[in-house]
Design an enzyme around this catalytic site. Sequence first.
Site, PDB file in Angstrom:
ATOM      1  N   LYS A  70     -14.786  11.845   3.662  1.00  0.00           N
ATOM      2  CA  LYS A  70     -15.850  10.836   3.663  1.00  0.00           C
ATOM      3  C   LYS A  70     -15.243   9.451   3.838  1.00  0.00           C
ATOM      4  CE  LYS A  70     -19.905   9.598   0.834  1.00  0.00           C
ATOM      5  NZ  LYS A  70     -20.602   9.857  -0.449  1.00  0.00           N
ATOM      6  N   SER A 145     -25.484  10.952   0.101  1.00  0.00           N
ATOM      7  CA  SER A 145     -24.846  10.116   1.089  1.00  0.00           C
ATOM      8  C   SER A 145     -23.704  10.799   1.865  1.00  0.00           C
ATOM      9  CB  SER A 145     -24.301   8.862   0.425  1.00  0.00           C
ATOM     10  OG  SER A 145     -23.259   9.173  -0.467  1.00  0.00           O
ATOM     11  N   SER A 169     -24.845  12.890  -4.192  1.00  0.00           N
ATOM     12  CA  SER A 169     -24.365  12.656  -2.824  1.00  0.00           C
ATOM     13  C   SER A 169     -23.451  13.732  -2.255  1.00  0.00           C
ATOM     14  CB  SER A 169     -23.661  11.298  -2.734  1.00  0.00           C
ATOM     15  OG  SER A 169     -24.621  10.277  -2.649  1.00  0.00           O
TER      16      SER A 169
END
Lengths: 481, 97
Positions: A70, A145, A169
């Site tokens: 990420k 996310s 997330s």
Amino acid sequence: MELADLTAHELLELISKKEVSPQEVVKSCIDRIEKYEPKIKAYLFIRNPEEIINSVKEDEPYSAIPIAIKDNILVKGLPNTCASKILANFIAPYNATVIERLNKKSLNIIGKTNLDEFAMGSSTENSAFGPTRNPWDIERVPGGSSGGSAASVAMGSAIWALGSDTGGSIRQPASFCGVVGLKPTYGTVSRYGLVAFASSLDQIGPITKDVTDCALLYSFINGYDPNDSTSLNIEPYRYSPLKGDIKGIKIGLIRELLGEGVDPSVKKCIEDSVKIFEDLGAIIEEVSLPYISYSVPTYYILAPAEASSNLARFDGVRYGFRASGKTAEEMMSNTRGEGFGPEVKRRIMLGTYVLSAGYYEAFYLKALKFRNLIASDFRKAFERFDVLISPTSPTLPFKLGEKVENPLEMYLADICTIPINLAGLPAISIPSGFVNNLPVGLQIIGPVFSEAKLFEVAYAFEQATPFHKRRPQLGGISYGV
Amino acid sequence: MLSIEEVLHIERLARLKLTDKEREMYRNQLNDVLNYAAKLDEIDTSNVPPMYHVLPVSNVLREDIPREIFSQEEALSNAPLKEGGFFVIPPILGGEE
């Protein structure tokens, strides 16, 4: 099935038996990127394919297993944008502790994945560089996310990935993309080198295709780190092959997370899961956690409050984007006004308000009290149950644009995952069924440090069901959009 | 209902320059969220202690021993404007640039 569709442990076995070469595995993933990344857009940065192939070392089996990271976890020398204009040109000057740990195993980092700006969002639509699409249906969001990480694994461009989870997330995008995601116990994985959103809630965790890979990757990244003052100096989790014997285990089904607002098709899936657990010899009862229904307002006071403080560092002085201004203060205000996107500004405004003189007690302090009530609800439940279960998301993956205009509605999408962060607990999301070819995730929650038990329960369910074997029909992606 | 003056006040505290349009939008959206947060007033929490952190640890300190982490060059590598080993910013107090 191609190599890119397999799990890390399956690939490692094939490589050790010399049935496939490490290069073939890596090339299979690169091939996926070339074919499908233009439509999915899971990545913000992809390493040069030649470099990825050259990173394969014959004596290091994990170097054949590409991993996606990420884009809020620092990898030295690579961009780290947090999907924000304010960090568009930022190059990480050091490695996050989790990256140092992956480097020890020579894991092959394939790229940095898209996210909601600064991890604030539930759909990856809040990225300053455009949304990621769900590999199961490109009209729909991959969740957020960590939507880029979940999509990268679902599309086979990476075999596994790291995400971060502040209010769901990791778990919600794992649910939306039909993969496995773990939010570890707070303090078990170092946050050093993770760009801070809400420090008392953030944890890094794995996103994988099955539970065995999840346990493996978690074993690599967990453990004490003196560089993170909230890292716990305890015996780390070590991987051992999962058995999946859950006979006699007590499972609580959280009543409040199956009520109003839960899609009936999601509810049906969870009820089917209950039957599977019963067939496996588990004892299931409904349990009420009354304060859980206050989780969303509690979270949307505490998380923005912490964010407004953490994001003060983005001021155009030491790194990142800088706007013009006659004085330092004007430059800073302009930089932040132009550099941050709408959701980040919304949360900074909200967080600043609830911490400001006159409102601190009415909002922030009050929310801290509810955090205590919610955590004690869980403590009481774990006196009677080994683990608790719920849907990971109250709805199926929604369409792009569906919730963008209404922030409050987007916040309510996090109802099932937020309470776990508030209480600092570990929870795993695993595929538990499909509705109209869209994945549904089941969330299994344990007491602190119960990751080993969560893996066993999840593994038992996984081995009794076919859902983790299903892959999105990428060839059928409609290119008309 | 938040007033525009209050929104301006928060904006100033947060060093966050908004446009008129944004100001009006956030005023409405913050109101929605704050009204929703009023749900927390349903329960009397006067006897509940606040939970600042989930971990049973506090005051984690380390020995203050200097160590080499970044070179000056590395520390300045992402700076928008630098000169002679310093970060350069506009004047702190008002005036000409």
